[in-house]
Structure formats: structure tokens, C-alpha cells
Design an enzyme around this catalytic site. Structure first.
Site, PDB file in Angstrom:
ATOM      1  CG  ASP A 174      38.635  23.801  -9.724  1.00  0.00           C
ATOM      2  OD1 ASP A 174      37.803  23.991 -10.481  1.00  0.00           O
ATOM      3  OD2 ASP A 174      38.943  23.681  -8.349  1.00  0.00           O
TER       4      ASP A 174
ATOM      5  CB  THR B 216      38.974  13.933   2.869  1.00  0.00           C
ATOM      6  OG1 THR B 216      37.633  14.380   2.351  1.00  0.00           O
ATOM      7  CG2 THR B 216      38.879  14.397   4.717  1.00  0.00           C
TER       8      THR B 216
ATOM      9  NE  ARG C  58      38.975  16.664  -5.950  1.00  0.00           N
ATOM     10  CZ  ARG C  58      40.059  16.679  -6.517  1.00  0.00           C
ATOM     11  NH1 ARG C  58      40.603  15.386  -6.779  1.00  0.00           N
ATOM     12  NH2 ARG C  58      41.024  17.597  -6.264  1.00  0.00           N
TER      13      ARG C  58
ATOM     14  CG  ASP D 251      37.508  27.415  -9.470  1.00  0.00           C
ATOM     15  OD1 ASP D 251      36.471  27.285  -8.947  1.00  0.00           O
ATOM     16  OD2 ASP D 251      38.489  27.183  -8.430  1.00  0.00           O
TER      17      ASP D 251
HETATM   18  C1  PRP Z   1      35.884  18.360  -9.745  1.00  0.00           C
HETATM   19  C2  PRP Z   1      35.604  17.430 -11.089  1.00  0.00           C
HETATM   20  C3  PRP Z   1      34.842  16.402 -10.677  1.00  0.00           C
HETATM   21  C4  PRP Z   1      35.770  16.072  -9.512  1.00  0.00           C
HETATM   22  C5  PRP Z   1      37.029  15.072  -9.853  1.00  0.00           C
HETATM   23  O1  PRP Z   1      34.801  18.869  -9.178  1.00  0.00           O
HETATM   24  O2  PRP Z   1      34.682  18.240 -11.961  1.00  0.00           O
HETATM   25  O3  PRP Z   1      33.595  16.325 -10.366  1.00  0.00           O
HETATM   26  O4  PRP Z   1      36.482  17.400  -8.999  1.00  0.00           O
HETATM   27  O5  PRP Z   1      37.690  14.712  -8.610  1.00  0.00           O
HETATM   28  P1  PRP Z   1      37.712  13.219  -8.068  1.00  0.00           P
HETATM   29  O6  PRP Z   1      37.680  12.404  -9.289  1.00  0.00           O
HETATM   30  O7  PRP Z   1      38.898  13.061  -7.355  1.00  0.00           O
HETATM   31  O8  PRP Z   1      36.338  13.124  -7.477  1.00  0.00           O
HETATM   32  P2  PRP Z   1      34.845  19.751  -7.846  1.00  0.00           P
HETATM   33  O9  PRP Z   1      34.982  18.974  -6.691  1.00  0.00           O
HETATM   34  O10 PRP Z   1      36.037  20.596  -8.035  1.00  0.00           O
HETATM   35  O11 PRP Z   1      33.527  20.494  -7.802  1.00  0.00           O
HETATM   36  P3  PRP Z   1      32.916  21.588  -8.942  1.00  0.00           P
HETATM   37  O12 PRP Z   1      32.608  20.908 -10.152  1.00  0.00           O
HETATM   38  O13 PRP Z   1      31.863  22.162  -8.198  1.00  0.00           O
HETATM   39  O14 PRP Z   1      34.167  22.839  -9.032  1.00  0.00           O
HETATM   40  N1  URA Z   2      39.214  18.655 -10.224  1.00  0.00           N
HETATM   41  C1  URA Z   2      39.472  19.389 -11.400  1.00  0.00           C
HETATM   42  O1  URA Z   2      38.818  20.420 -11.600  1.00  0.00           O
HETATM   43  N2  URA Z   2      40.651  19.285 -11.557  1.00  0.00           N
HETATM   44  C2  URA Z   2      41.637  18.233 -11.163  1.00  0.00           C
HETATM   45  O2  URA Z   2      42.692  18.452 -11.851  1.00  0.00           O
HETATM   46  C3  URA Z   2      41.252  17.567 -10.224  1.00  0.00           C
HETATM   47  C4  URA Z   2      39.937  17.520  -9.679  1.00  0.00           C
END
Ligand code: PRP
Ligand code: URA
Length: 206
Positions: A198, A106, A102, A201
Site C-alpha cells: 500500500d 468494491t 478506493r 501507508d
Molecule cells: C491507492 C493509490 C491509487 C489507488 C489505485 O490509493 O494511491 O490512488 O489506490 O488503485 P485503483 O487503480 O484500483 O483505483 P488508496 O485508495 O489506497 O488511497 P490513499 O492514497 O489515500 O492511501
Molecule cells: N493501491 C496501492 O497502494 N497498492 C496497490 O497495489 C493497489 C492499490
């Protein structure tokens, strides 16, 4: 679209520890796996089987095997934390990766990887991602799966915001959702509240 929220007391117990800010990454990964297993069992409860006559040391018996070729589709990175548990449960499953993150400003999904077989070599895709926040990432991943010709898709997550479920319902009404919890809301920077922070993370310790 049907939304299934698991209300099993053991899942509630484990989810409480998962959310806890004091749970370190190793425990977080362990709990993610354990909850995922329960959700996968529930999300596959209606799958068809093909009868198979096999033999115990004593006699023939009527057995069964899964009829569908199942694909596990973790959305990178956080979805990786759910793969091992799902693969242990369904050892014949294939794993197809989709890379999305994400954009922090945005909140739009940014695509960076997939290597999906076309035409598809699975009958049913189980999309794995712990968090369904705005729904943007799951919607984009599922759209991409559909582009390759996959018609039967289910989403397995740990925690969702109502906003994400609503967006999924609008974009992909044919995709059912299994969750451990439907939380209260998204905050002003797109995080699920109370959520767990997160997920990527916490799983990767970054
Ligand atoms: C997180 C999560 C989803 C997304 C959800 O990933 O694992 O993929 O955010 O958010 P959304 O429903 O608003 O799209 P992130 O973008 O943090 O990436 P990562 O898994 O690489 O940390
Ligand atoms: N992605 C995450 O990992 N946590 C949230 O709460 C939203 C998006």
C-alpha cells in the site's frame, strides 16, 4: 494512448529498494521522489519552449522557457509523495489536489476533495499517483480534470497492473502514461503483484 515504461538501470535499482518490504518510510519517500524526478523528465521531454534572449556576464545568448503552464495533480494521499520532486524540477508549476480513495470492498474510487479552478489556469496536467491498479482512481481523477476544461493530460505513476493500463486506454485513450514498471497482475483484493504493497501507508507511515 502510449505507454512509456522507464528501463533506466538507475530506476530499476531504486525501484528494487522501493519495493523491498524492509525499506522504512523515510527511505521509501526518498526513493519515490528520486524515481518521480526521472519519470517527470521523460514525460516532459517533448514540451515546447519559447525562445528567450538573455545575457550571461559575457554575451547575449539564445535561451528558452517552457511554453506551457504546467499543473501537478497528485491524487491524495499517495500522490503527495511525488509532488515535491516534480515541483523542484518545475518550480513554475501549479499544484491541484484531487482527493480519492478506493473502497476496500468494491475497489470503486470514492471522491472526497478537489478545489479545481474553473476555467482551468494550466495548459497541461501531470497526474501523479504511484499506483495504477484497477485504474478506477486515475480514471475518475482524469474525468474530473476534463470536466473543468483541461484537455492535455499525462499520467505519471511508479507501478501499474496491466488491468489498470487497459482500463485507462479504454476510458482516456488520449492520456499517455509514464511508469517505472508494468507489473504482472492484480491479486484477488485488487493489489498489484509483485507491487510494493500500500503506497499511501508506506509513504505516510500509517
Ligand atoms: C491507492 C493509490 C491509487 C489507488 C489505485 O490509493 O494511491 O490512488 O489506490 O488503485 P485503483 O487503480 O484500483 O483505483 P488508496 O485508495 O489506497 O488511497 P490513499 O492514497 O489515500 O492511501
Ligand atoms: N493501491 C496501492 O497502494 N497498492 C496497490 O497495489 C493497489 C492499490
Amino acid at each position: 494512448m502510449t505507454l512509456h515504461v522507464c528501463e533506466h538501470p538507475i530506476v530499476e535499482h531504486k525501484l528494487t529498494r522501493l519495493r523491498d518490504e524492509d525499506s522504512p518510510p523515510a527511505l521509501f519517500r526518498h526513493l519515490t521522489s528520486e524515481i518521480t524526478q526521472v519519470l517527470i523528465v521523460e514525460a516532459t521531454a517533448d514540451l515546447e519552449t519559447i525562445p528567450e534572449i538573455r545575457r550571461t556576464p559575457l554575451a547575449d545568448f539564445d535561451g528558452a522557457r517552457l511554453a506551457d503552464r504546467i499543473g501537478l495533480v497528485p491524487i491524495l494521499r499517495a500522490g503527495l509523495g511525488m509532488v515535491e520532486a516534480a515541483q523542484n524540477l518545475i518550480p513554475t508549476s501549479r499544484v491541484l489536489h484531487i482527493g480519492l480513495f478506493r473502497d476496500e470492498d468494491t475497489l470503486e474510487p470514492v471522491y472526497y476533495y478537489d478545489k479545481l479552478p474553473e476555467p482551468p489556469n494550466i495548459d497541461l496536467a501531470l497526474v501523479l499517483d504511484p499506483m495504477l491498479a484497477t485504474g478506477g482512481s486515475a480514471i475518475a481523477a482524469i474525468s474530473r480534470l476534463k470536466e473543468t476544461g483541461i484537455e492535455r493530460i499525462r499520467f505519471i505513476g511508479l507501478i501499474a497492473a496491466p488491468e489498470g493500463v487497459e482500463a485507462m486506454e479504454e476510458a482516456h485513450p488520449d492520456v499517455d502514461i509514464w511508469l517505472a514498471s508494468l507489473d504482472d497482475h492484480l491479486n484477488e483484493v485488487g493489489y498489484i503483484v509483485p507491487g510494493l504493497g500500500d503506497a499511501g501507508d508506506r509513504i505516510m507511515d500509517t
